[in-house]
Motif scaffolding. Sequence first.
Motif, short mmCIF file in Angstrom:
data_model
loop_
_atom_site.label_atom_id
_atom_site.label_comp_id
_atom_site.label_asym_id
_atom_site.label_seq_id
_atom_site.Cartn_x
_atom_site.Cartn_y
_atom_site.Cartn_z
N TYR A 33 0.84 -1.20 0.00
CA TYR A 33 0.00 0.00 0.00
C TYR A 33 0.88 1.25 0.00
CZ TYR A 33 -2.83 -3.68 2.17
OH TYR A 33 -3.46 -4.86 2.45
N TYR A 35 0.41 5.29 1.23
CA TYR A 35 -0.39 6.30 1.91
C TYR A 35 0.33 7.64 1.83
CZ TYR A 35 -3.54 2.94 4.17
OH TYR A 35 -4.49 1.98 4.43
N LEU A 45 -5.15 6.79 1.53
CA LEU A 45 -4.67 5.72 0.66
C LEU A 45 -4.57 6.20 -0.79
CD1 LEU A 45 -3.95 2.68 0.47
CD2 LEU A 45 -6.39 2.27 0.02
N TYR A 48 -3.06 0.58 -3.92
CA TYR A 48 -2.72 -0.65 -3.23
C TYR A 48 -2.63 -1.79 -4.24
CZ TYR A 48 -7.74 -1.75 -3.41
OH TYR A 48 -9.02 -1.98 -3.82
N GLN A 50 -2.73 -6.13 -4.27
CA GLN A 50 -2.94 -7.36 -3.50
C GLN A 50 -2.13 -8.52 -4.05
OE1 GLN A 50 -7.41 -6.97 -3.78
NE2 GLN A 50 -7.26 -7.46 -1.62
N PRO A 97 -4.06 -10.02 1.87
CA PRO A 97 -4.80 -8.85 1.36
C PRO A 97 -5.91 -8.39 2.30
CG PRO A 97 -4.48 -10.46 -0.37
CD PRO A 97 -4.03 -11.12 0.90
N THR A 98 -6.36 -9.26 3.18
CA THR A 98 -7.45 -8.87 4.08
C THR A 98 -6.97 -7.92 5.17
OG1 THR A 98 -7.00 -10.85 5.38
CG2 THR A 98 -8.74 -11.00 3.73
N ASP A 100 -6.08 -8.33 8.17
CA ASP A 100 -6.66 -8.60 9.49
C ASP A 100 -5.69 -8.31 10.63
OD1 ASP A 100 -8.57 -11.59 8.58
OD2 ASP A 100 -8.72 -9.50 7.97
N TYR A 103 -1.10 -3.53 9.22
CA TYR A 103 -0.07 -3.31 8.22
C TYR A 103 1.26 -3.05 8.89
CZ TYR A 103 -4.02 -2.24 5.01
OH TYR A 103 -5.16 -2.26 4.27
N ILE B 95 -10.55 -1.70 9.90
CA ILE B 95 -10.65 -2.45 8.66
C ILE B 95 -11.76 -3.48 8.80
CG2 ILE B 95 -8.91 -4.19 9.26
CD1 ILE B 95 -8.00 -4.04 6.30
N PRO B 96 -12.68 -3.55 7.82
CA PRO B 96 -13.75 -4.55 7.91
C PRO B 96 -13.19 -5.94 7.64
CG PRO B 96 -14.25 -2.84 6.28
CD PRO B 96 -12.82 -2.71 6.64
N PHE B 97 -13.87 -6.93 8.18
CA PHE B 97 -13.48 -8.30 7.88
C PHE B 97 -13.83 -8.61 6.44
CE2 PHE B 97 -12.65 -12.68 8.38
CZ PHE B 97 -13.65 -13.36 7.69
N SER B 98 -12.91 -9.33 5.78
CA SER B 98 -13.15 -9.71 4.40
C SER B 98 -12.47 -11.04 4.12
CB SER B 98 -12.59 -8.65 3.45
OG SER B 98 -12.50 -9.15 2.14
N HIS B 99 -13.09 -11.85 3.29
CA HIS B 99 -12.45 -13.11 2.91
C HIS B 99 -11.39 -12.89 1.83
CE1 HIS B 99 -14.98 -15.75 5.26
NE2 HIS B 99 -16.03 -15.08 4.86
N SER B 100 -11.56 -11.79 1.07
CA SER B 100 -10.67 -11.64 -0.08
C SER B 100 -10.00 -10.29 -0.17
CB SER B 100 -11.45 -11.88 -1.37
OG SER B 100 -12.49 -10.91 -1.47
N GLY B 101 -10.35 -9.37 0.70
CA GLY B 101 -9.71 -8.06 0.66
C GLY B 101 -10.13 -7.21 -0.52
N GLY B 102 -11.41 -7.07 -0.76
CA GLY B 102 -11.89 -6.29 -1.89
C GLY B 102 -11.67 -4.80 -1.72
N SER B 103 -12.19 -4.03 -2.66
CA SER B 103 -11.83 -2.62 -2.77
C SER B 103 -12.22 -1.81 -1.54
CB SER B 103 -12.46 -2.01 -4.01
OG SER B 103 -13.88 -2.12 -3.94
N TYR B 105 -12.14 -2.91 1.53
CA TYR B 105 -11.57 -3.51 2.73
C TYR B 105 -10.12 -3.09 2.89
CZ TYR B 105 -15.87 -6.11 2.51
OH TYR B 105 -17.18 -6.44 2.46
N LYS B 106 -9.96 -1.83 3.19
CA LYS B 106 -8.64 -1.26 3.41
C LYS B 106 -8.62 -0.54 4.74
CE LYS B 106 -7.15 -2.95 -0.22
NZ LYS B 106 -8.07 -4.06 0.09
N LEU B 107 -7.42 -0.40 5.28
CA LEU B 107 -7.26 0.23 6.59
C LEU B 107 -7.57 1.72 6.47
CD1 LEU B 107 -6.40 -0.84 9.37
CD2 LEU B 107 -4.06 -0.20 8.80
#
Lengths: 114, 119
Positions: A33, A35, A45, A48, A50, A97-98, A100, A103, B95-103, B105-107
């Motif tokens: 990413y 910023y 941002l 980014y 992935q 990429p999530t 969770d 970063y 950051i929302p929970f996401s299975h794939s990190g879509g557009s 779903y970023k910090l």
Amino acid sequence: DGGITQSPKYLFRKEGQNVTLSCEQNLNHDAMYWYRQDPGQGLRLIYYSQIVNDFQKGDIAEGYSVSREKKESFPLTVTSAQKNPTAFYLCASSIEPTGDYGYTFGSGTRLTVV
Amino acid sequence: AQTVTQSQPEMSVQEAETVTLSCTYDTSENNYYLFWYKQPPSRQMILVIRQEAYKQQNATENRFSVNFQKAAKSFSLKISDSQLGDTAMYFCAFIPFSHSGGSNYKLTFGKGTLLTVNP
């Protein structure tokens, strides 16, 4: 030690010039990413990525471009189309990429237009 | 879109005292993650603490703890026994929970709180 390396630490650009900020990571992270940080604005941002050879625009992509030819590298070019490029730029990566687990950030590049 | 609000641009505290930094967020997501980052004068961003929204227990890391109130969408950071090295800008992030990190779903970061610890 694993981490993110940003270079240079300070960069000066003349009006109308393109400049490229380097970001390299040896964490084997999939996602990277860019910023931008301005006083009182928090972090915004720019772009980014992935996965290698794929990247997406963030909230303030106008006047910037990126590439992701290697997993380890995600350079940012600030073009002459960026009207107010003076700022502090932070590169980050996440193991997935999530994002969770948050970063990991580099130490930043301070860009000044002269 | 998610938003993160830090209502205290600047705060100060005496060394060894306790201080609480506020953060609220707005989202329609049910599962997400919250973070506090510290940016000292070196400008290196450092992860301080992480909270999973589906866990009711508040996260703790040594002198740093959070008060997570999901219904109120509030995520404050408490620093106990403040030290001079705690002087920094503190950012709350979401950051929302996401299975794939879509557009989407970023910090997303708040604008930060500048904390000064005085001797």
